[in-house]
Design a protein around this motif. Structure first.
Motif, short mmCIF file in Angstrom:
data_model
loop_
_atom_site.label_atom_id
_atom_site.label_comp_id
_atom_site.label_asym_id
_atom_site.label_seq_id
_atom_site.Cartn_x
_atom_site.Cartn_y
_atom_site.Cartn_z
N UNK A 77 18.31 -0.74 24.11
CA UNK A 77 18.15 -0.56 25.56
C UNK A 77 16.78 0.00 25.92
N UNK A 78 16.28 0.99 25.17
CA UNK A 78 15.00 1.60 25.54
C UNK A 78 13.85 0.62 25.39
N UNK A 79 13.90 -0.20 24.35
CA UNK A 79 12.86 -1.22 24.18
C UNK A 79 12.94 -2.26 25.31
N UNK A 80 14.16 -2.70 25.61
CA UNK A 80 14.34 -3.73 26.63
C UNK A 80 13.95 -3.20 28.01
N UNK A 112 14.66 -2.17 34.98
CA UNK A 112 14.85 -0.92 34.24
C UNK A 112 15.58 0.08 35.13
N UNK A 113 16.47 0.87 34.55
CA UNK A 113 17.18 1.88 35.32
C UNK A 113 16.27 3.06 35.63
N UNK A 168 14.74 -8.76 24.69
CA UNK A 168 14.12 -9.28 25.91
C UNK A 168 15.04 -9.10 27.11
N UNK A 169 14.51 -8.60 28.21
CA UNK A 169 15.34 -8.46 29.42
C UNK A 169 15.70 -9.83 29.97
N UNK A 194 11.41 -4.57 30.76
CA UNK A 194 11.92 -4.91 32.09
C UNK A 194 11.06 -4.29 33.19
N UNK A 195 10.44 -3.14 32.90
CA UNK A 195 9.57 -2.51 33.89
C UNK A 195 8.37 -3.40 34.22
#
Length: 300
Positions: A13-16, A299-300, A292-293, A20-21
């Protein structure tokens, strides 16, 4: 597979989210030059490496219909297919596990022992980290939980002697799998690296074609240091496969791509958490999809 993928996606999740940002709400079929620059920056931040990222983006943009989906396809092409393990025709499969301090090597060995036991195989583990009593005790807990057996000697014993005794006992008692642990060591410590080379030589004396596999445990959060570590350990220990752990603790998931491209070594397992289920056989498509997003993901 859905459970496998959901755990992997959560672990990445942190990489994705970092990617996503830089890729929010994009129309995947209409990426501008600025979009591709953002994607390139995101991949570098995720530790794909500057050289690899530039090559990847250049390759994708040459294709018709250059898109995030094409980026996924290009990533998959550079991940080597992990072939079957080098298992012997007779006698135990001897696995040597190496790595620097703090990669989660002891826990990983315990999880591997559990997996082999779940396959119905008998497992013997050699406690080769004779410098740290705590490491041996931690390993003993995992081995007992797995239903495996362990060879251990007194604190400060010669690690090569432990390895030799473990392989000999594994052969004499017809174990299916023999896993030899080693003390974590910094790749710049010449004395400890020489000791590791000795452990490998002694294993070969106990069983001429062993170790059949040498797996290096790498902390996915260490970024570029992981590249240097694999380079040094491969030269000394003959690394034949990688286990990348702690991918859930950083946004550096791209290091898997970089290691695969640079060394051509199969990624045998990835770790995305503390539980047994969080160490999973590497699946290239699931990994890239989790990294990959999706179009429009933010991103949250």
């Amino acid at each position: 597979m859905s459970s496998f993928f959901s755990r992997l996606k959560k672990g990445l999740a942190r990489s994705r989210e970092g990617l996503a940002q830089l890729m929010p709400g994009r129309n995947v079929e209409a990426l501008s030059d600025a979009d591709w620059m953002d994607i390139e920056d995101g991949l570098i931040m995720a530790d794909c490496g500057g050289e690899l990222t530039a090559s990847l983006i250049k390759s994708v943009r040459k294709r018709r219909g250059a898109s995030v989906e094409a980026l996924k396809s290009s990533m998959l092409e550079m991940l080597p297919v992990a072939g079957a393990m080098n298992e012997p025709k007779s006698g135990p499969f001897v696995l040597l596990v190496v790595g620097v301090n703090g990669t989660g090597k002891t826990t990983t060995i315990g999880k591997l022992a559990t997996m082999f036991r779940q396959q119905g195989k008998t497992v013997l583990v050699g406690a080769g980290d004779t410098f740290r009593a705590a490491a041996v005790e931690q390993l003993a807990v995992w081995v007992k939980r797995a239903g495996a057996d362990m060879v251990r000697q007194h604190e400060g014993a010669d690690p090569a002697a432990v390895a030799f005794d473990t392989v000999q006992r594994g052969m004499a008692r017809n174990y299916d799998v023999v896993i030899v642990d080693t003390a974590g060591r910094v790749q710049t410590d010449r004395g400890l690296m020489d000791e590791l080379a000795k452990v490998r030589r002694v294993i070969a004396k106990a069983c001429p074609d062993a170790p059949h596999e040498v797996w290096q445990v790498v902390d996915g959060g260490t970024g570029q240091n992981a590249v240097v570590q694999v380079e040094k350990f491969r030269a000394v220990a003959g690394t034949s496969g990688l286990i990348v752990t702690k991918l859930d603790g950083s946004g550096k998931g791209g290091i898997v791509l970089q290691l695969s491209r640079k060394f051509g070594l199969p990624i045998r397992y990835v770790g995305v958490g503390e539980t047994l289920e969080d160490l999973m056989p590497f699946d290239a498509e699931a990994f890239v999809t989790g990294l990959l997003p999706t179009p429009g993901e933010r991103a949250d």
